[in-house]
Design a protein around this motif. Structure first.
Motif, PDB file in Angstrom:
ATOM      1  N   LEU A 261       0.825  -1.208   0.000  1.00 18.89           N
ATOM      2  CA  LEU A 261       0.000   0.000   0.000  1.00 18.89           C
ATOM      3  C   LEU A 261       0.862   1.262   0.000  1.00 18.89           C
ATOM      4  O   LEU A 261       0.582   2.221  -0.724  1.00 18.89           O
ATOM      5  CB  LEU A 261      -0.933   0.001   1.211  1.00 18.89           C
ATOM      6  CG  LEU A 261      -2.145  -0.923   1.106  1.00 18.89           C
ATOM      7  CD1 LEU A 261      -2.816  -1.069   2.461  1.00 18.89           C
ATOM      8  CD2 LEU A 261      -3.139  -0.390   0.082  1.00 18.89           C
ATOM      9  N   ARG A 262       1.910   1.267   0.804  1.00 24.09           N
ATOM     10  CA  ARG A 262       2.782   2.437   0.844  1.00 24.09           C
ATOM     11  C   ARG A 262       3.432   2.685  -0.511  1.00 24.09           C
ATOM     12  O   ARG A 262       3.539   3.835  -0.961  1.00 24.09           O
ATOM     13  CB  ARG A 262       3.850   2.271   1.937  1.00 24.09           C
ATOM     14  CG  ARG A 262       3.282   2.349   3.354  1.00 24.09           C
ATOM     15  CD  ARG A 262       4.382   2.277   4.404  1.00 24.09           C
ATOM     16  NE  ARG A 262       5.264   3.425   4.364  1.00 24.09           N
ATOM     17  CZ  ARG A 262       5.004   4.600   4.919  1.00 24.09           C
ATOM     18  NH1 ARG A 262       3.853   4.784   5.571  1.00 24.09           N
ATOM     19  NH2 ARG A 262       5.867   5.594   4.839  1.00 24.09           N
ATOM     20  N   LYS A 263       3.820   1.639  -1.168  1.00 27.47           N
ATOM     21  CA  LYS A 263       4.419   1.770  -2.503  1.00 27.47           C
ATOM     22  C   LYS A 263       3.397   2.299  -3.493  1.00 27.47           C
ATOM     23  O   LYS A 263       3.686   3.192  -4.301  1.00 27.47           O
ATOM     24  CB  LYS A 263       4.953   0.418  -2.963  1.00 27.47           C
ATOM     25  CG  LYS A 263       5.665   0.470  -4.312  1.00 27.47           C
ATOM     26  CD  LYS A 263       6.248  -0.883  -4.679  1.00 27.47           C
ATOM     27  CE  LYS A 263       6.954  -0.818  -6.029  1.00 27.47           C
ATOM     28  NZ  LYS A 263       7.522  -2.152  -6.404  1.00 27.47           N
ATOM     29  N   THR A 264       2.172   1.767  -3.431  1.00 20.39           N
ATOM     30  CA  THR A 264       1.111   2.191  -4.343  1.00 20.39           C
ATOM     31  C   THR A 264       0.811   3.674  -4.202  1.00 20.39           C
ATOM     32  O   THR A 264       0.587   4.378  -5.190  1.00 20.39           O
ATOM     33  CB  THR A 264      -0.172   1.380  -4.079  1.00 20.39           C
ATOM     34  OG1 THR A 264       0.086   0.001  -4.358  1.00 20.39           O
ATOM     35  CG2 THR A 264      -1.317   1.859  -4.959  1.00 20.39           C
ATOM     36  N   PHE A 265       0.806   4.169  -2.974  1.00 20.47           N
ATOM     37  CA  PHE A 265       0.459   5.566  -2.722  1.00 20.47           C
ATOM     38  C   PHE A 265       1.670   6.503  -2.728  1.00 20.47           C
ATOM     39  O   PHE A 265       1.561   7.668  -2.347  1.00 20.47           O
ATOM     40  CB  PHE A 265      -0.288   5.689  -1.391  1.00 20.47           C
ATOM     41  CG  PHE A 265      -1.685   5.144  -1.444  1.00 20.47           C
ATOM     42  CD1 PHE A 265      -2.657   5.764  -2.216  1.00 20.47           C
ATOM     43  CD2 PHE A 265      -2.050   4.016  -0.735  1.00 20.47           C
ATOM     44  CE1 PHE A 265      -3.959   5.277  -2.269  1.00 20.47           C
ATOM     45  CE2 PHE A 265      -3.339   3.518  -0.780  1.00 20.47           C
ATOM     46  CZ  PHE A 265      -4.278   4.137  -1.559  1.00 20.47           C
ATOM     47  N   GLY A 266       2.824   5.979  -3.134  1.00 22.12           N
ATOM     48  CA  GLY A 266       3.983   6.838  -3.311  1.00 22.12           C
ATOM     49  C   GLY A 266       4.751   7.150  -2.063  1.00 22.12           C
ATOM     50  O   GLY A 266       5.518   8.122  -2.019  1.00 22.12           O
ATOM     51  N   PHE A 267       4.621   6.340  -1.024  1.00 22.27           N
ATOM     52  CA  PHE A 267       5.392   6.533   0.199  1.00 22.27           C
ATOM     53  C   PHE A 267       6.726   5.811   0.086  1.00 22.27           C
ATOM     54  O   PHE A 267       6.854   4.825  -0.646  1.00 22.27           O
ATOM     55  CB  PHE A 267       4.637   5.965   1.411  1.00 22.27           C
ATOM     56  CG  PHE A 267       3.552   6.864   1.939  1.00 22.27           C
ATOM     57  CD1 PHE A 267       3.765   7.592   3.100  1.00 22.27           C
ATOM     58  CD2 PHE A 267       2.344   6.975   1.283  1.00 22.27           C
ATOM     59  CE1 PHE A 267       2.761   8.424   3.596  1.00 22.27           C
ATOM     60  CE2 PHE A 267       1.330   7.801   1.765  1.00 22.27           C
ATOM     61  CZ  PHE A 267       1.548   8.536   2.927  1.00 22.27           C
ATOM     62  N   GLY A 268       7.684   6.285   0.874  1.00 22.91           N
ATOM     63  CA  GLY A 268       8.960   5.589   0.948  1.00 22.91           C
ATOM     64  C   GLY A 268       8.837   4.362   1.818  1.00 22.91           C
ATOM     65  O   GLY A 268       7.781   4.046   2.368  1.00 22.91           O
ATOM     66  N   LYS A 269       9.951   3.674   1.974  1.00 26.26           N
ATOM     67  CA  LYS A 269       9.981   2.482   2.807  1.00 26.26           C
ATOM     68  C   LYS A 269       9.659   2.841   4.248  1.00 26.26           C
ATOM     69  O   LYS A 269      10.151   3.849   4.777  1.00 26.26           O
ATOM     70  CB  LYS A 269      11.361   1.827   2.724  1.00 26.26           C
ATOM     71  CG  LYS A 269      11.437   0.472   3.426  1.00 26.26           C
ATOM     72  CD  LYS A 269      12.805  -0.161   3.222  1.00 26.26           C
ATOM     73  CE  LYS A 269      12.877  -1.514   3.924  1.00 26.26           C
ATOM     74  NZ  LYS A 269      14.216  -2.153   3.752  1.00 26.26           N
TER      75      LYS A 269
END
Length: 273
Positions: A261-269
């Protein structure tokens, strides 16, 4: 010839509601559409529009009484009317959150309370609540909207147990992003983004791109039509992506879902805990 099923659709003047009203009317259903301003609704063959504000008790009662006086019963209620809100949870005022809950949660509750006496009397009925994949997944900077859909899902599942003995059931439709004005023109919280500005703007840009390339509302309408003609199933993800997300939520480890989900919404690790 079988008697026409009577369908009530809230928020029927645009988006998913409009597409569903037209498709069901084409397929032999007797459709009554609710809209805040019926004069602004596009004319749809086989669909009758009435004034309906799901945030107003008197408006809901008047609309349902009108349908019952015209048709004698309500076989299917489709709770579609909804609003969205984007912005950090911390910067969301109680008044802003209340407005979203009033439409997305209390609106369906008002409609359910109004139609159930008739459905129980007929010992037949179906309530379809338009939820979202955000009813079982989080969405950063759409926390209040996601909260309303989580609440709608909890209410729907509980209600289904309460009314099943009267031969009335509840279905949850769970589309992913749909290319409608509701999503494209989502309201933003009034407070400045402040420390959230960089990430919020990047995330909302990602979401808007997904919305603009998302399926048209007719996909949801077609899923509703299939559900009306198929054996009962409560949760109904709409489309391949929604079905995949539903399965991932159930079967993937929580940490993997979180990272995806974080990757999908453009968040970093995510930082280590």
């Amino acid at each position: 010839m079988p008697e026409q099923k009577v369908v009530v659709i809230t928020g029927a003047s645009s988006g998913i509601g409009e597409a569903t009203a037209g498709l069901l009317a084409q397929n032999g259903y007797r459709v009554f559409g609710g809209a805040r301003d019926p004069k602004r609704a596009k004319s749809i063959s086989g669909v009758r529009f009435g004034t309906l504000d799901v945030t107003d008790d008197a408006s809901v009662a008047s609309f349902v009484d009108w349908v019952l006086s015209e048709a004698g019963r309500i076989d299917i209620l489709i709770n579609n009317a909804g609003v969205s809100l984007a912005g950090p949870v911390e910067h969301t005022s109680i008044a802003e959150a209340t407005r979203v809950f009033d439409v997305n949660v209390f609106g369906p509750l008002r409609m359910i309370r109004a139609v159930l006496p008739s459905m129980r009397s007929e010992r037949s009925g179906l309530i379809i609540n338009i939820s979202s994949v955000l009813g079982f997944l989080p969405a950063p900077f759409m926390g209040i909207y996601a909260s309303t859909k989580h609440a709608l899902e909890g209410m729907s599942e509980s209600l289904d147990h309460e009314i099943r003995d009267f031969n009335v059931r509840v279905i949850l439709m769970e589309p992913t992003f749909t290319n409608t004005n509701l999503d494209v023109n989502a309201a933003n919280t009034e407070a400045p983004l402040g420390v959230y500005a960089s990430q919020a703007e990047a995330t909302m840009k990602t979401i808007l791109a997904q919305i603009k390339s998302a399926p048209a509302p007719i996909l949801v309408a077609e899923k509703i039509l299939v559900a009306l003609k198929s054996p009962y199933k409560m949760r109904q993800p709409v489309g391949g992506q929604a079905t995949l997300l539903s399965r991932l939520r159930r079967f993937m480890p929580a940490k993997a879902v979180d990272g995806s989900l974080r990757k999908t919404f453009g968040f970093g690790k995510a930082p280590s805990s």
